[in-house]
Design a protein around this motif. Structure first.
Motif, PDB file in Angstrom:
ATOM      1  N   THR A  78       0.681  -0.911   0.211  1.00  0.00           N
ATOM      2  CA  THR A  78       0.094   0.048  -0.073  1.00  0.00           C
ATOM      3  C   THR A  78       0.660   1.291  -0.034  1.00  0.00           C
ATOM      4  O   THR A  78       0.154   2.093  -0.931  1.00  0.00           O
ATOM      5  CB  THR A  78      -0.706   0.148   1.751  1.00  0.00           C
ATOM      6  OG1 THR A  78      -1.437  -1.098   0.973  1.00  0.00           O
ATOM      7  CG2 THR A  78      -1.922   1.263   1.488  1.00  0.00           C
ATOM      8  N   TRP A  79       1.626   1.188   0.973  1.00  0.00           N
ATOM      9  CA  TRP A  79       2.505   2.197   0.733  1.00  0.00           C
ATOM     10  C   TRP A  79       3.466   2.212  -0.482  1.00  0.00           C
ATOM     11  O   TRP A  79       3.384   3.572  -1.164  1.00  0.00           O
ATOM     12  CB  TRP A  79       3.709   1.579   2.331  1.00  0.00           C
ATOM     13  CG  TRP A  79       4.990   2.685   2.546  1.00  0.00           C
ATOM     14  CD1 TRP A  79       4.593   3.988   3.315  1.00  0.00           C
ATOM     15  CD2 TRP A  79       6.228   4.027   1.667  1.00  0.00           C
ATOM     16  NE1 TRP A  79       6.201   5.114   2.914  1.00  0.00           N
ATOM     17  CE2 TRP A  79       6.795   4.444   1.956  1.00  0.00           C
ATOM     18  CE3 TRP A  79       6.938   2.485   0.486  1.00  0.00           C
ATOM     19  CZ2 TRP A  79       7.928   4.956   1.890  1.00  0.00           C
ATOM     20  CZ3 TRP A  79       7.969   3.357   0.164  1.00  0.00           C
ATOM     21  CH2 TRP A  79       8.884   3.935   1.054  1.00  0.00           C
ATOM     22  N   LEU A  80       4.317   2.061  -0.707  1.00  0.00           N
ATOM     23  CA  LEU A  80       4.584   1.890  -2.079  1.00  0.00           C
ATOM     24  C   LEU A  80       3.986   2.105  -3.364  1.00  0.00           C
ATOM     25  O   LEU A  80       4.175   2.924  -4.562  1.00  0.00           O
ATOM     26  CB  LEU A  80       5.191   0.114  -2.835  1.00  0.00           C
ATOM     27  CG  LEU A  80       6.592   0.035  -3.401  1.00  0.00           C
ATOM     28  CD1 LEU A  80       7.942   0.621  -2.971  1.00  0.00           C
ATOM     29  CD2 LEU A  80       7.329  -1.140  -3.834  1.00  0.00           C
ATOM     30  N   TYR A  81       2.660   1.275  -3.475  1.00  0.00           N
ATOM     31  CA  TYR A  81       1.510   2.257  -4.285  1.00  0.00           C
ATOM     32  C   TYR A  81       1.009   3.563  -4.061  1.00  0.00           C
ATOM     33  O   TYR A  81       1.268   4.292  -5.142  1.00  0.00           O
ATOM     34  CB  TYR A  81       0.522   1.322  -4.824  1.00  0.00           C
ATOM     35  CG  TYR A  81       0.355   0.262  -5.281  1.00  0.00           C
ATOM     36  CD1 TYR A  81       1.622  -1.092  -4.940  1.00  0.00           C
ATOM     37  CD2 TYR A  81      -0.260   0.011  -6.672  1.00  0.00           C
ATOM     38  CE1 TYR A  81       1.551  -1.546  -5.269  1.00  0.00           C
ATOM     39  CE2 TYR A  81      -0.038  -0.725  -7.383  1.00  0.00           C
ATOM     40  CZ  TYR A  81       0.769  -2.346  -7.554  1.00  0.00           C
ATOM     41  OH  TYR A  81       0.476  -3.895  -7.959  1.00  0.00           O
ATOM     42  N   GLU A 153      -7.823  -0.817   1.162  1.00  0.00           N
ATOM     43  CA  GLU A 153      -6.667  -0.347   0.389  1.00  0.00           C
ATOM     44  C   GLU A 153      -6.630   0.777  -0.088  1.00  0.00           C
ATOM     45  O   GLU A 153      -5.200   1.236  -0.459  1.00  0.00           O
ATOM     46  CB  GLU A 153      -5.586  -1.577   0.154  1.00  0.00           C
ATOM     47  CG  GLU A 153      -6.202  -2.907   1.172  1.00  0.00           C
ATOM     48  CD  GLU A 153      -5.557  -4.156   0.802  1.00  0.00           C
ATOM     49  OE1 GLU A 153      -5.047  -5.494   0.708  1.00  0.00           O
ATOM     50  OE2 GLU A 153      -5.963  -4.492  -0.437  1.00  0.00           O
ATOM     51  N   ILE A 154      -7.310   0.499  -1.003  1.00  0.00           N
ATOM     52  CA  ILE A 154      -7.424   2.037  -2.217  1.00  0.00           C
ATOM     53  C   ILE A 154      -7.612   3.181  -1.232  1.00  0.00           C
ATOM     54  O   ILE A 154      -6.776   3.822  -1.400  1.00  0.00           O
ATOM     55  CB  ILE A 154      -8.219   1.769  -2.888  1.00  0.00           C
ATOM     56  CG1 ILE A 154      -8.341   0.097  -4.225  1.00  0.00           C
ATOM     57  CG2 ILE A 154      -9.107   2.420  -4.415  1.00  0.00           C
ATOM     58  CD1 ILE A 154      -9.489  -0.185  -4.451  1.00  0.00           C
ATOM     59  N   ALA A 155      -8.340   2.956  -0.656  1.00  0.00           N
ATOM     60  CA  ALA A 155      -8.691   4.509   0.367  1.00  0.00           C
ATOM     61  C   ALA A 155      -7.261   5.204   0.881  1.00  0.00           C
ATOM     62  O   ALA A 155      -6.610   5.594   0.912  1.00  0.00           O
ATOM     63  CB  ALA A 155      -9.248   4.176   1.513  1.00  0.00           C
ATOM     64  N   GLN A 156      -6.490   4.344   1.114  1.00  0.00           N
ATOM     65  CA  GLN A 156      -5.124   4.489   1.656  1.00  0.00           C
ATOM     66  C   GLN A 156      -4.296   5.122   0.909  1.00  0.00           C
ATOM     67  O   GLN A 156      -3.640   6.155   0.957  1.00  0.00           O
ATOM     68  CB  GLN A 156      -4.258   2.834   3.073  1.00  0.00           C
ATOM     69  CG  GLN A 156      -5.184   2.933   3.988  1.00  0.00           C
ATOM     70  CD  GLN A 156      -4.755   1.693   4.618  1.00  0.00           C
ATOM     71  OE1 GLN A 156      -3.342   0.740   3.712  1.00  0.00           O
ATOM     72  NE2 GLN A 156      -4.716   0.580   5.807  1.00  0.00           N
ATOM     73  N   GLU A 159      -5.850   7.795   0.052  1.00  0.00           N
ATOM     74  CA  GLU A 159      -6.023   9.180   0.962  1.00  0.00           C
ATOM     75  C   GLU A 159      -6.842   9.363   1.040  1.00  0.00           C
ATOM     76  O   GLU A 159      -7.362  10.842   1.023  1.00  0.00           O
ATOM     77  CB  GLU A 159      -4.479  10.457   0.942  1.00  0.00           C
ATOM     78  CG  GLU A 159      -3.008   9.679   1.353  1.00  0.00           C
ATOM     79  CD  GLU A 159      -2.158  10.457   1.470  1.00  0.00           C
ATOM     80  OE1 GLU A 159      -1.526  10.993  -0.317  1.00  0.00           O
ATOM     81  OE2 GLU A 159      -1.674  10.872   2.243  1.00  0.00           O
ATOM     82  N   ILE A 160      -7.830   8.789   0.456  1.00  0.00           N
ATOM     83  CA  ILE A 160      -9.364   9.459   0.688  1.00  0.00           C
ATOM     84  C   ILE A 160     -10.468   8.256   1.317  1.00  0.00           C
ATOM     85  O   ILE A 160     -10.225   7.314   1.982  1.00  0.00           O
ATOM     86  CB  ILE A 160      -9.634   9.611  -0.613  1.00  0.00           C
ATOM     87  CG1 ILE A 160     -10.109   8.449  -1.506  1.00  0.00           C
ATOM     88  CG2 ILE A 160      -9.335  11.183  -1.656  1.00  0.00           C
ATOM     89  CD1 ILE A 160     -10.560   8.031  -2.856  1.00  0.00           C
ATOM     90  N   GLU A 163     -15.783   5.666   0.517  1.00  0.00           N
ATOM     91  CA  GLU A 163     -17.225   5.913   0.979  1.00  0.00           C
ATOM     92  C   GLU A 163     -16.442   6.604  -0.902  1.00  0.00           C
ATOM     93  O   GLU A 163     -17.601   5.980  -1.796  1.00  0.00           O
ATOM     94  CB  GLU A 163     -17.867   6.730   1.161  1.00  0.00           C
ATOM     95  CG  GLU A 163     -18.920   5.955   2.791  1.00  0.00           C
ATOM     96  CD  GLU A 163     -17.808   5.714   3.438  1.00  0.00           C
ATOM     97  OE1 GLU A 163     -16.580   6.245   3.484  1.00  0.00           O
ATOM     98  OE2 GLU A 163     -18.190   4.801   4.468  1.00  0.00           O
ATOM     99  N   ALA A 164     -16.069   7.229  -0.895  1.00  0.00           N
ATOM    100  CA  ALA A 164     -15.219   8.215  -2.460  1.00  0.00           C
ATOM    101  C   ALA A 164     -14.648   6.731  -3.354  1.00  0.00           C
ATOM    102  O   ALA A 164     -14.761   7.295  -4.256  1.00  0.00           O
ATOM    103  CB  ALA A 164     -14.324   9.255  -2.034  1.00  0.00           C
ATOM    104  N   VAL A 165     -14.326   5.982  -1.585  1.00  0.00           N
ATOM    105  CA  VAL A 165     -13.324   4.606  -3.253  1.00  0.00           C
ATOM    106  C   VAL A 165     -14.301   4.079  -3.774  1.00  0.00           C
ATOM    107  O   VAL A 165     -14.498   3.785  -5.202  1.00  0.00           O
ATOM    108  CB  VAL A 165     -12.508   3.382  -3.132  1.00  0.00           C
ATOM    109  CG1 VAL A 165     -12.208   2.648  -3.150  1.00  0.00           C
ATOM    110  CG2 VAL A 165     -11.279   4.463  -1.592  1.00  0.00           C
ATOM    111  N   GLU A 166     -15.654   3.462  -3.205  1.00  0.00           N
ATOM    112  CA  GLU A 166     -16.655   3.468  -4.001  1.00  0.00           C
ATOM    113  C   GLU A 166     -16.937   4.206  -5.200  1.00  0.00           C
ATOM    114  O   GLU A 166     -17.721   3.557  -5.897  1.00  0.00           O
ATOM    115  CB  GLU A 166     -17.689   2.838  -2.850  1.00  0.00           C
ATOM    116  CG  GLU A 166     -16.810   1.579  -1.772  1.00  0.00           C
ATOM    117  CD  GLU A 166     -18.277   1.409  -0.275  1.00  0.00           C
ATOM    118  OE1 GLU A 166     -18.953   2.752  -0.535  1.00  0.00           O
ATOM    119  OE2 GLU A 166     -17.864   0.643   0.587  1.00  0.00           O
ATOM    120  N   SER A 167     -17.637   5.394  -4.919  1.00  0.00           N
ATOM    121  CA  SER A 167     -18.255   6.103  -5.822  1.00  0.00           C
ATOM    122  C   SER A 167     -16.989   5.990  -7.162  1.00  0.00           C
ATOM    123  O   SER A 167     -18.067   5.752  -8.124  1.00  0.00           O
ATOM    124  CB  SER A 167     -18.405   7.734  -5.310  1.00  0.00           C
ATOM    125  OG  SER A 167     -18.655   8.529  -6.128  1.00  0.00           O
TER     126      SER A 167
END
Lengths: 192, 123
Positions: A78-81, A153-156, A159-160, A163-167
């Protein structure tokens, strides 16, 4: 530690081993993470050379942080991505600053190991459609549906909020369906 | 127009295809990345083996251990007071100290500590 014995060791444990001077840990981490990092950078930039530079820079930052890495606090991938994403965003901003007429056509020299003309056409169509998405939608869709990350993980990485990821992923998929409309037959999808 | 429809199933098929695409790093890139790793590891090793510039001297460690400047100030005050009392003691203290030091008059512990006998008797 012997290289073969590192296959089952977690990423963050490998990073700590590297920080403690284990020379095989760097090889194991490179073998494990570099293809993923390179693939993600290539998808974000559509440029093989730039993607290689980003991948190398991201791995360098990983080596630099190894001494301060605290096991269990964050996920290495996650950090690397997130690092890769930031580096890609910087390069995309510079491209926009240069001006569209000065940008050479993207040269993707890594069509991958997918065989067959139709498959390559499908991949090209998907790449074109992804490139047409707004940045955040493209990042979320690629991370979710191609890189295989889960929404938290995508949220991390982005950095959102989750819910924002789902949207973003939902809107991104809808946009892709619109962008690819009309290419169904061209890409060999026929109604049975 | 069925041709215009690109349903989510077909899109999932494209995602599946994209996941099979392997981005194999070139040997040149791998060499560069591993060279970076070696360099950074060597830097880390040198940094950790070299004594830190910020490392405290022994004197500084002792200074901190006894309590720093407040403790030093207290000890200095006590030292000056001791010297001053030694040079010009109060009259009552001078009688006792001179009798002890010169032996002109016998001084017993029981005179200085009146309860000492009882303490000895009780064991």
């Amino acid at each position: 530690m012997a290289f073969d014995a590192l296959a089952d060791v977690s990423d963050d444990a490998l990073l700590v081993l590297y920080g403690n001077g284990d020379t095989d840990a760097a090889r194991a981490l490179t073998q494990r993470l570099l293809p993923r990092v390179l693939g993600f950078a290539t998808r974000m930039l559509n440029d093989a050379t730039e993607a290689e530079d980003v991948a190398q820079e991201a791995m360098l930052r990983l080596w630099k942080i190894a001494g301060d890495w605290r096991q269990g606090e964050a996920k290495v991938s996650t950090w690397l991505y997130r690092v890769v994403l930031n580096l890609c965003t910087d390069r995309q901003r510079k491209r926009k600053g240069i001006g569209l007429d000065q940008i050479s056509e993207p040269e993707d020299e890594t069509p991958g190991a997918v065989a067959g003309l139709q498959e390559q056409e499908r991949l090209a169509a998907l790449k074109d459609a992804l490139a047409a998405l707004p940045d955040r939608q493209r990042q979320a869709v690629v991370l979710r549906h191609i890189e295989g990350f889960k929404n938290p993980e995508i949220a991390q990485v982005l950095e959102i909020s989750v819910e924002a990821v789902e949207s973003l992923t939902a809107r991104g998929k809808r946009s892709l369906e619109v962008l690819l409309a009309g290419k169904r037959a061209e890409l060999g999808y026929t109604d049975d | 127009m069925t041709e215009e429809k690109f349903d989510s199933g077909a899109l999932e098929g494209l995602f599946d295809l994209a996941r099979t695409e392997k981005h194999v790093p070139s040997s040149d890139l791998i060499v560069r990345v591993l060279a970076d790793a070696d360099t950074e590891q060597a830097v880390c090793r040198v940094t950790s083996s070299k004594p830190s510039e910020a490392r405290e001297s022994r004197l500084a460690v002792v200074f901190r251990a006894i309590g720093g400047w407040p403790a030093i100030a207290g000890m200095a005050t006590a030292t000056v007071a001791g010297i001053w009392i030694g040079l010009s003691p109060p009259a009552t203290l001078e009688d006792i100290s001179s009798s002890i030091l010169t032996g002109e008059t016998d001084a017993y512990l029981s005179e200085l500590l009146p309860g000492f006998d009882d303490f000895v008797a009780e064991g």
